[in-house]
Motif scaffolding. Sequence first.
Motif, PDB file in Angstrom:
ATOM      1  N   LYS A 183      15.483  33.135  27.078  1.00 34.54           N
ATOM      2  CA  LYS A 183      16.575  34.037  26.723  1.00 34.54           C
ATOM      3  C   LYS A 183      17.297  34.448  28.005  1.00 34.54           C
ATOM      4  O   LYS A 183      16.662  34.860  28.971  1.00 34.54           O
ATOM      5  N   VAL A 184      18.623  34.308  27.999  1.00 33.18           N
ATOM      6  CA  VAL A 184      19.435  34.680  29.152  1.00 33.18           C
ATOM      7  C   VAL A 184      20.513  35.648  28.694  1.00 33.18           C
ATOM      8  O   VAL A 184      21.173  35.418  27.684  1.00 33.18           O
ATOM      9  N   GLU A 185      20.668  36.745  29.416  1.00 32.44           N
ATOM     10  CA  GLU A 185      21.708  37.729  29.116  1.00 32.44           C
ATOM     11  C   GLU A 185      22.615  37.899  30.324  1.00 32.44           C
ATOM     12  O   GLU A 185      22.156  37.844  31.461  1.00 32.44           O
ATOM     13  N   TYR A 186      23.884  38.123  30.041  1.00 32.05           N
ATOM     14  CA  TYR A 186      24.869  38.377  31.084  1.00 32.05           C
ATOM     15  C   TYR A 186      25.414  39.782  30.908  1.00 32.05           C
ATOM     16  O   TYR A 186      25.634  40.231  29.789  1.00 32.05           O
ATOM     17  N   SER A 187      25.644  40.458  32.026  1.00 28.08           N
ATOM     18  CA  SER A 187      26.235  41.794  31.982  1.00 28.08           C
ATOM     19  C   SER A 187      27.027  42.005  33.268  1.00 28.08           C
ATOM     20  O   SER A 187      26.888  41.250  34.236  1.00 28.08           O
ATOM     21  N   LEU A 188      27.848  43.038  33.267  1.00 25.56           N
ATOM     22  CA  LEU A 188      28.619  43.370  34.455  1.00 25.56           C
ATOM     23  C   LEU A 188      27.731  44.057  35.476  1.00 25.56           C
ATOM     24  O   LEU A 188      26.890  44.881  35.127  1.00 25.56           O
ATOM     25  N   THR A 189      27.923  43.728  36.726  1.00 26.43           N
ATOM     26  CA  THR A 189      27.262  44.456  37.809  1.00 26.43           C
ATOM     27  C   THR A 189      27.986  45.792  37.988  1.00 26.43           C
ATOM     28  O   THR A 189      29.029  46.029  37.374  1.00 26.43           O
ATOM     29  N   ASP A 190      27.470  46.645  38.849  1.00 29.66           N
ATOM     30  CA  ASP A 190      28.172  47.895  39.157  1.00 29.66           C
ATOM     31  C   ASP A 190      29.573  47.586  39.697  1.00 29.66           C
ATOM     32  O   ASP A 190      30.550  48.230  39.331  1.00 29.66           O
ATOM     33  N   PHE A 191      29.666  46.582  40.566  1.00 30.67           N
ATOM     34  CA  PHE A 191      30.958  46.165  41.114  1.00 30.67           C
ATOM     35  C   PHE A 191      31.857  45.633  39.997  1.00 30.67           C
ATOM     36  O   PHE A 191      33.043  45.964  39.930  1.00 30.67           O
ATOM     37  N   GLY A 192      31.299  44.835  39.096  1.00 29.18           N
ATOM     38  CA  GLY A 192      32.059  44.315  37.960  1.00 29.18           C
ATOM     39  C   GLY A 192      32.562  45.425  37.052  1.00 29.18           C
ATOM     40  O   GLY A 192      33.664  45.343  36.497  1.00 29.18           O
ATOM     41  N   GLN A 193      31.775  46.475  36.895  1.00 29.31           N
ATOM     42  CA  GLN A 193      32.183  47.605  36.046  1.00 29.31           C
ATOM     43  C   GLN A 193      33.388  48.349  36.606  1.00 29.31           C
ATOM     44  O   GLN A 193      34.124  48.992  35.849  1.00 29.31           O
ATOM     45  N   THR A 194      33.646  48.219  37.906  1.00 31.30           N
ATOM     46  CA  THR A 194      34.837  48.861  38.475  1.00 31.30           C
ATOM     47  C   THR A 194      36.119  48.215  37.942  1.00 31.30           C
ATOM     48  O   THR A 194      37.198  48.803  38.066  1.00 31.30           O
ATOM     49  N   LEU A 195      36.005  47.044  37.349  1.00 37.08           N
ATOM     50  CA  LEU A 195      37.167  46.366  36.742  1.00 37.08           C
ATOM     51  C   LEU A 195      37.493  46.882  35.348  1.00 37.08           C
ATOM     52  O   LEU A 195      38.561  46.590  34.815  1.00 37.08           O
ATOM     53  N   THR A 196      36.603  47.642  34.732  1.00 41.05           N
ATOM     54  CA  THR A 196      36.787  48.082  33.348  1.00 41.05           C
ATOM     55  C   THR A 196      38.137  48.743  33.092  1.00 41.05           C
ATOM     56  O   THR A 196      38.841  48.351  32.159  1.00 41.05           O
ATOM     57  N   PRO A 197      38.571  49.718  33.893  1.00 40.95           N
ATOM     58  CA  PRO A 197      39.877  50.333  33.609  1.00 40.95           C
ATOM     59  C   PRO A 197      41.031  49.331  33.732  1.00 40.95           C
ATOM     60  O   PRO A 197      41.995  49.381  32.969  1.00 40.95           O
ATOM     61  N   ILE A 198      40.926  48.423  34.666  1.00 45.41           N
ATOM     62  CA  ILE A 198      41.977  47.418  34.858  1.00 45.41           C
ATOM     63  C   ILE A 198      42.012  46.467  33.664  1.00 45.41           C
ATOM     64  O   ILE A 198      43.086  46.178  33.114  1.00 45.41           O
ATOM     65  N   LEU A 199      40.850  45.976  33.258  1.00 40.97           N
ATOM     66  CA  LEU A 199      40.780  45.053  32.120  1.00 40.97           C
ATOM     67  C   LEU A 199      41.236  45.736  30.831  1.00 40.97           C
ATOM     68  O   LEU A 199      41.928  45.129  30.012  1.00 40.97           O
ATOM     69  N   THR A 200      40.876  46.997  30.658  1.00 39.52           N
ATOM     70  CA  THR A 200      41.312  47.750  29.482  1.00 39.52           C
ATOM     71  C   THR A 200      42.834  47.879  29.475  1.00 39.52           C
ATOM     72  O   THR A 200      43.475  47.720  28.426  1.00 39.52           O
ATOM     73  N   SER A 201      43.429  48.124  30.625  1.00 45.76           N
ATOM     74  CA  SER A 201      44.888  48.195  30.724  1.00 45.76           C
ATOM     75  C   SER A 201      45.528  46.844  30.399  1.00 45.76           C
ATOM     76  O   SER A 201      46.568  46.790  29.731  1.00 45.76           O
ATOM     77  N   ILE A 202      44.923  45.763  30.845  1.00 47.30           N
ATOM     78  CA  ILE A 202      45.448  44.425  30.543  1.00 47.30           C
ATOM     79  C   ILE A 202      45.365  44.156  29.042  1.00 47.30           C
ATOM     80  O   ILE A 202      46.303  43.599  28.446  1.00 47.30           O
ATOM     81  N   ILE A 203      44.269  44.567  28.413  1.00 42.03           N
ATOM     82  CA  ILE A 203      44.127  44.398  26.961  1.00 42.03           C
ATOM     83  C   ILE A 203      45.248  45.167  26.251  1.00 42.03           C
ATOM     84  O   ILE A 203      45.908  44.624  25.350  1.00 42.03           O
ATOM     85  N   GLU A 204      45.450  46.412  26.635  1.00 45.04           N
ATOM     86  CA  GLU A 204      46.498  47.225  26.011  1.00 45.04           C
ATOM     87  C   GLU A 204      47.880  46.618  26.223  1.00 45.04           C
ATOM     88  O   GLU A 204      48.705  46.588  25.313  1.00 45.04           O
ATOM     89  N   TRP A 205      48.132  46.125  27.420  1.00 42.07           N
ATOM     90  CA  TRP A 205      49.420  45.497  27.700  1.00 42.07           C
ATOM     91  C   TRP A 205      49.588  44.218  26.880  1.00 42.07           C
ATOM     92  O   TRP A 205      50.670  43.926  26.384  1.00 42.07           O
ATOM     93  N   GLY A 206      48.513  43.458  26.720  1.00 44.16           N
ATOM     94  CA  GLY A 206      48.556  42.250  25.896  1.00 44.16           C
ATOM     95  C   GLY A 206      48.895  42.567  24.450  1.00 44.16           C
ATOM     96  O   GLY A 206      49.661  41.836  23.799  1.00 44.16           O
TER      97      GLY A 206
END
Length: 127
Positions: free
Chosen positions: A90-113
């Motif tokens: 079993k392999v799971e993928y998740s965001l690192t702490d550094f990856g989680q800093t992208l959350t607000p940016i990605l959320t904004s991109i989703i909203e803009w899309g």
Amino acid sequence: MNRKELFEKKPRIKINDKVSYCPTSAAMELIGGKWKSVILTHLIEDKKRYNELRKEIPGITERTLSLQLKQLETDGLVIRKVFTKKPPLKVEYSLTDFGQTLTPILTSIIEWGLRAAETKGEFLLDE
């Protein structure tokens, strides 16, 4: 040196042995391309197994998903956790702490899309 001074001095930025002349180019080195940001948005809420990502991202090939996940892991945005106590593997993928800093940016991109779809396109719903 503060950010304003850094921006005025226009330093070159080196990430993954690639030199960029702009912070935007440096950021795109990590999250650019057709699939990286898509994969990252699917990991915002929770960890996912490989097959979950495959099902949630239609159009991506297994090879591309695998390569992009490896690159995101190498770049420190995604962590791959392997559970091997008993088969099947079993392999799971998740965001690192550094990856989680992208959350607000990605959320904004989703909203803009969504706004772009409303303004410039249409939503196609399966019936």
